[in-house]
Design a protein around this motif. Structure first.
Motif, mmCIF file in Angstrom:
data_model
loop_
_atom_site.group_PDB
_atom_site.id
_atom_site.type_symbol
_atom_site.label_atom_id
_atom_site.label_comp_id
_atom_site.label_asym_id
_atom_site.label_seq_id
_atom_site.Cartn_x
_atom_site.Cartn_y
_atom_site.Cartn_z
ATOM 1 N N ARG A 172 -36.085 26.786 32.775
ATOM 2 C CA ARG A 172 -34.942 27.626 32.388
ATOM 3 C C ARG A 172 -35.276 28.454 31.158
ATOM 4 O O ARG A 172 -34.968 29.643 31.090
ATOM 5 C CB ARG A 172 -33.700 26.766 32.106
ATOM 6 C CG ARG A 172 -33.048 26.166 33.329
ATOM 7 C CD ARG A 172 -31.827 25.344 32.949
ATOM 8 N NE ARG A 172 -30.608 26.152 32.877
ATOM 9 C CZ ARG A 172 -30.022 26.546 31.774
ATOM 10 N NH1 ARG A 172 -30.538 26.229 30.598
ATOM 11 N NH2 ARG A 172 -28.899 27.239 31.811
ATOM 12 N N THR A 173 -35.935 27.830 30.199
ATOM 13 C CA THR A 173 -36.302 28.554 28.984
ATOM 14 C C THR A 173 -37.341 29.626 29.276
ATOM 15 O O THR A 173 -37.229 30.767 28.818
ATOM 16 C CB THR A 173 -36.842 27.575 27.928
ATOM 17 O OG1 THR A 173 -35.835 26.622 27.601
ATOM 18 C CG2 THR A 173 -37.270 28.308 26.673
ATOM 19 N N ALA A 174 -38.365 29.267 30.061
ATOM 20 C CA ALA A 174 -39.434 30.224 30.359
ATOM 21 C C ALA A 174 -38.921 31.431 31.138
ATOM 22 O O ALA A 174 -39.348 32.568 30.899
ATOM 23 C CB ALA A 174 -40.545 29.526 31.144
ATOM 24 N N LEU A 175 -37.988 31.197 32.070
ATOM 25 C CA LEU A 175 -37.487 32.269 32.919
ATOM 26 C C LEU A 175 -36.287 32.998 32.323
ATOM 27 O O LEU A 175 -35.939 34.090 32.768
ATOM 28 C CB LEU A 175 -37.105 31.711 34.297
ATOM 29 C CG LEU A 175 -38.226 31.050 35.104
ATOM 30 C CD1 LEU A 175 -37.672 30.484 36.411
ATOM 31 C CD2 LEU A 175 -39.349 32.031 35.379
ATOM 32 N N GLY A 176 -35.648 32.378 31.329
ATOM 33 C CA GLY A 176 -34.462 32.995 30.736
ATOM 34 C C GLY A 176 -33.238 32.924 31.628
ATOM 35 O O GLY A 176 -32.344 33.776 31.529
ATOM 36 N N THR A 177 -33.164 31.904 32.490
ATOM 37 C CA THR A 177 -32.043 31.779 33.420
ATOM 38 C C THR A 177 -30.934 30.932 32.807
ATOM 39 O O THR A 177 -31.140 30.242 31.793
ATOM 40 C CB THR A 177 -32.508 31.157 34.741
ATOM 41 O OG1 THR A 177 -33.139 29.886 34.474
ATOM 42 C CG2 THR A 177 -33.512 32.075 35.432
ATOM 43 N N HIS A 178 -29.746 30.970 33.442
ATOM 44 C CA HIS A 178 -28.584 30.308 32.855
ATOM 45 C C HIS A 178 -27.842 29.406 33.835
ATOM 46 O O HIS A 178 -26.881 28.737 33.437
ATOM 47 C CB HIS A 178 -27.607 31.351 32.301
ATOM 48 C CG HIS A 178 -28.215 32.238 31.257
ATOM 49 N ND1 HIS A 178 -28.458 31.821 29.969
ATOM 50 C CD2 HIS A 178 -28.677 33.512 31.338
ATOM 51 C CE1 HIS A 178 -29.026 32.804 29.277
ATOM 52 N NE2 HIS A 178 -29.169 33.849 30.080
ATOM 53 N N GLU A 179 -28.244 29.380 35.091
ATOM 54 C CA GLU A 179 -27.562 28.521 36.053
ATOM 55 C C GLU A 179 -27.726 27.041 35.688
ATOM 56 O O GLU A 179 -28.767 26.631 35.183
ATOM 57 C CB GLU A 179 -28.114 28.762 37.467
ATOM 58 C CG GLU A 179 -27.672 30.054 38.105
ATOM 59 C CD GLU A 179 -28.399 31.268 37.571
ATOM 60 O OE1 GLU A 179 -27.893 32.390 37.732
ATOM 61 O OE2 GLU A 179 -29.493 31.090 36.966
ATOM 62 N N ARG A 180 -26.689 26.283 35.954
ATOM 63 C CA ARG A 180 -26.751 24.835 35.752
ATOM 64 C C ARG A 180 -27.428 24.200 36.968
ATOM 65 O O ARG A 180 -27.162 24.602 38.115
ATOM 66 C CB ARG A 180 -25.351 24.256 35.550
ATOM 67 C CG ARG A 180 -24.653 24.796 34.307
ATOM 68 C CD ARG A 180 -23.227 24.279 34.209
ATOM 69 N NE ARG A 180 -22.546 24.897 33.081
ATOM 70 C CZ ARG A 180 -22.587 24.460 31.816
ATOM 71 N NH1 ARG A 180 -23.284 23.351 31.554
ATOM 72 N NH2 ARG A 180 -21.963 25.080 30.852
ATOM 73 N N LEU A 181 -28.270 23.226 36.720
ATOM 74 C CA LEU A 181 -29.083 22.666 37.787
ATOM 75 C C LEU A 181 -28.890 21.158 37.892
ATOM 76 O O LEU A 181 -28.731 20.466 36.874
ATOM 77 C CB LEU A 181 -30.569 22.950 37.526
ATOM 78 C CG LEU A 181 -30.973 24.417 37.361
ATOM 79 C CD1 LEU A 181 -32.455 24.518 37.014
ATOM 80 C CD2 LEU A 181 -30.654 25.217 38.615
ATOM 81 N N ARG A 182 -28.924 20.683 39.143
ATOM 82 C CA ARG A 182 -28.934 19.236 39.404
ATOM 83 C C ARG A 182 -30.237 18.906 40.123
ATOM 84 O O ARG A 182 -30.620 19.589 41.076
ATOM 85 C CB ARG A 182 -27.737 18.817 40.244
ATOM 86 C CG ARG A 182 -27.709 17.299 40.517
ATOM 87 C CD ARG A 182 -26.353 16.861 41.035
ATOM 88 N NE ARG A 182 -25.986 17.571 42.249
ATOM 89 C CZ ARG A 182 -24.733 17.890 42.571
ATOM 90 N NH1 ARG A 182 -23.735 17.594 41.750
ATOM 91 N NH2 ARG A 182 -24.473 18.517 43.701
ATOM 92 N N VAL A 183 -30.907 17.843 39.654
ATOM 93 C CA VAL A 183 -32.246 17.508 40.146
ATOM 94 C C VAL A 183 -32.254 16.092 40.701
ATOM 95 O O VAL A 183 -31.688 15.171 40.099
ATOM 96 C CB VAL A 183 -33.294 17.622 39.012
ATOM 97 C CG1 VAL A 183 -34.695 17.321 39.543
ATOM 98 C CG2 VAL A 183 -33.251 19.003 38.370
ATOM 99 N N GLN A 184 -32.886 15.938 41.861
ATOM 100 C CA GLN A 184 -33.125 14.619 42.437
ATOM 101 C C GLN A 184 -34.591 14.527 42.825
ATOM 102 O O GLN A 184 -35.154 15.461 43.404
ATOM 103 C CB GLN A 184 -32.243 14.401 43.668
ATOM 104 C CG GLN A 184 -32.155 12.942 44.136
ATOM 105 C CD GLN A 184 -33.313 12.504 45.018
ATOM 106 O OE1 GLN A 184 -33.963 13.327 45.657
ATOM 107 N NE2 GLN A 184 -33.570 11.207 45.039
ATOM 108 N N VAL A 185 -35.243 13.421 42.477
ATOM 109 C CA VAL A 185 -36.651 13.212 42.803
ATOM 110 C C VAL A 185 -36.836 11.815 43.373
ATOM 111 O O VAL A 185 -36.324 10.841 42.820
ATOM 112 C CB VAL A 185 -37.561 13.374 41.557
ATOM 113 C CG1 VAL A 185 -39.026 13.224 41.968
ATOM 114 C CG2 VAL A 185 -37.321 14.702 40.862
ATOM 115 N N SER A 186 -37.562 11.748 44.486
ATOM 116 C CA SER A 186 -38.012 10.466 45.036
ATOM 117 C C SER A 186 -39.529 10.427 44.901
ATOM 118 O O SER A 186 -40.236 11.208 45.545
ATOM 119 C CB SER A 186 -37.614 10.331 46.507
ATOM 120 O OG SER A 186 -36.205 10.346 46.641
ATOM 121 N N ALA A 187 -40.028 9.549 44.049
ATOM 122 C CA ALA A 187 -41.462 9.470 43.764
ATOM 123 C C ALA A 187 -42.097 8.345 44.567
ATOM 124 O O ALA A 187 -41.406 7.408 44.996
ATOM 125 C CB ALA A 187 -41.691 9.250 42.269
#
Length: 368
Positions: A109-124
């Protein structure tokens, strides 16, 4: 002067880039999302060899050792979704390693300068940390790649490899807001971002050479049944105590490794012959001091090495190496059952995988 963990590796705030995206890689304006949700599967990496282990020590935040890696199909599955409310970056209750997932999404988000809120799910993959398979760096790379996809891939694969390597961090026990800046050579990011099951990264995290592996090759992993469960700070401190040995090995054998790789192993590999690469990796790990340098990763590593080296000398596998500093051994073979038995005879737990030649893969909702 010996490295100090507190002085040379001070913790840094979660999601805060210590090194910005290269100027030429930055989008001219914040990109717009091309989807509401991205799902992908991201391969794991086996760090087969450092090209020059004398450069494994810090150099103004960069690690210039270079590496030869194998990408394998131990997949990490990621979903990143745009949401309307809640924290800037949130993780689902079942997200594996949520601190690292948040770090990666905040970085992007910082690198791209975006503002959308994000939800993340990861299965490792269901494996302990600190087995030498790049679980932390793979987690960060997978989430970052998904966010990059969400915005139409504004950052190129090569630029993203470097950005993620320079901003890598690992979890600290009982700490959710800071990471430890553990060294990273870029292999976990390259394994998914750059096609090719065999890759060479030059010292400054530059993807240099890529090749495929034959479909009949299996990758058999042998890992201790009782691995050492490290906190990142303790693991890094143990490795730092051996930096002088890494330096000696790199200065002694670096020129030979480079020559054999470029003039012998890689040309043969492009013709489908793995034998010269196997000989180079075996010599590096078992004859040039690498195994001794990495013995801190598990108390039985040297003894185990003596028990499994016949896997290569008896030609059960075309390649036998250690991954990163261990304690996981990896055999590339056309006879996986024989290698599994040899690892089991040495007291190791085994896991079979296959090479991943194509990088990460996107999945539609229907495929989930």
């Amino acid at each position: 002067m010996s490295p100090s963990i507190d002085r040379d590796f001070p913790p840094f705030p979660l999601g805060a880039p210590r090194y910005p995206l290269a100027l030429e890689a930055m989008p001219s304006k914040a990109p717009q999302p091309v989807a509401d949700r991205i799902r992908l599967a991201y391969p794991s990496r086996i760090n087969a060899m450092a090209l020059d282990s004398s450069k494994i020590v810090p150099n103004r935040g960069a690690y210039l050792a270079g590496e030869l890696l194998f990408a394998c199909d131990l997949m990490r599955r990621v979903e990143v979704e745009i949401v309307g409310d809640g924290p800037t970056v949130q993780t689902t209750p079942d997200c594996d390693h949520p601190v690292l997932a948040r770090h990666a999404a905040l970085l992007m988000r910082t690198a791209l300068g975006t503002h959308e809120r994000l939800r993340v799910q990861v299965s490792a993959p269901d494996l302990p940390a600190h087995l030498g398979l790049g679980s932390s760096s793979g987690q960060i790379a997978a989430v970052a790649a998904a966010v990059n996809e969400l915005y139409g891939r504004p950052v190129t694969a090569r630029q993203l490899v470097k950005f993620l390597a320079l901003n890598h961090g690992e979890e600290i026990d009982q700490e959710n807001d800071h990471l430890l800046p553990v060294q990273c050579l870029g292999g976990s990011a390259a394994a998914g971002l750059i096609p090719g099951a065999v890759q060479v990264l030059a010292g400054a995290q530059v993807p240099l050479l890529q090749a495929t592996l034959p479909e009949e090759i299996h990758i058999v992993l042998g890992m201790p049944r009782d691995p050492v469960i490290w906190d990142a700070r303790d693991s890094l401190a143990a490795e730092a105590r051996h930096f002088d040995a890494f330096t000696t090995t790199g200065r002694t054998y670096g020129p030979e490794i480079a020559y054999r790789l470029l003039h012998d192993a890689w040309p043969a590999l492009t013709d489908g012959d793995l034998q010269p690469l196997g000989s180079l990796l075996f010599d590096y790990r078992f004859r040039m001091g690498s195994l001794a340098n990495c013995a801190f990763s598990h108390p039985d590593l040297l003894a185990t090495g003596e028990k499994v080296e016949h896997i290569f000398t008896d030609r059960l596998a075309e390649i036998l190496t250690l991954s990163s500093v261990g304690p996981t051994f990896a055999a590339l073979t056309r006879t996986p059952e024989r290698c599994e038995q040899a690892f089991a005879d040495a007291g190791l737990r085994t896991l079979r995988s296959r090479p991943c030649n194509g990088g990460y893969t996107l999945h539609s909702q229907e495929e989930q």
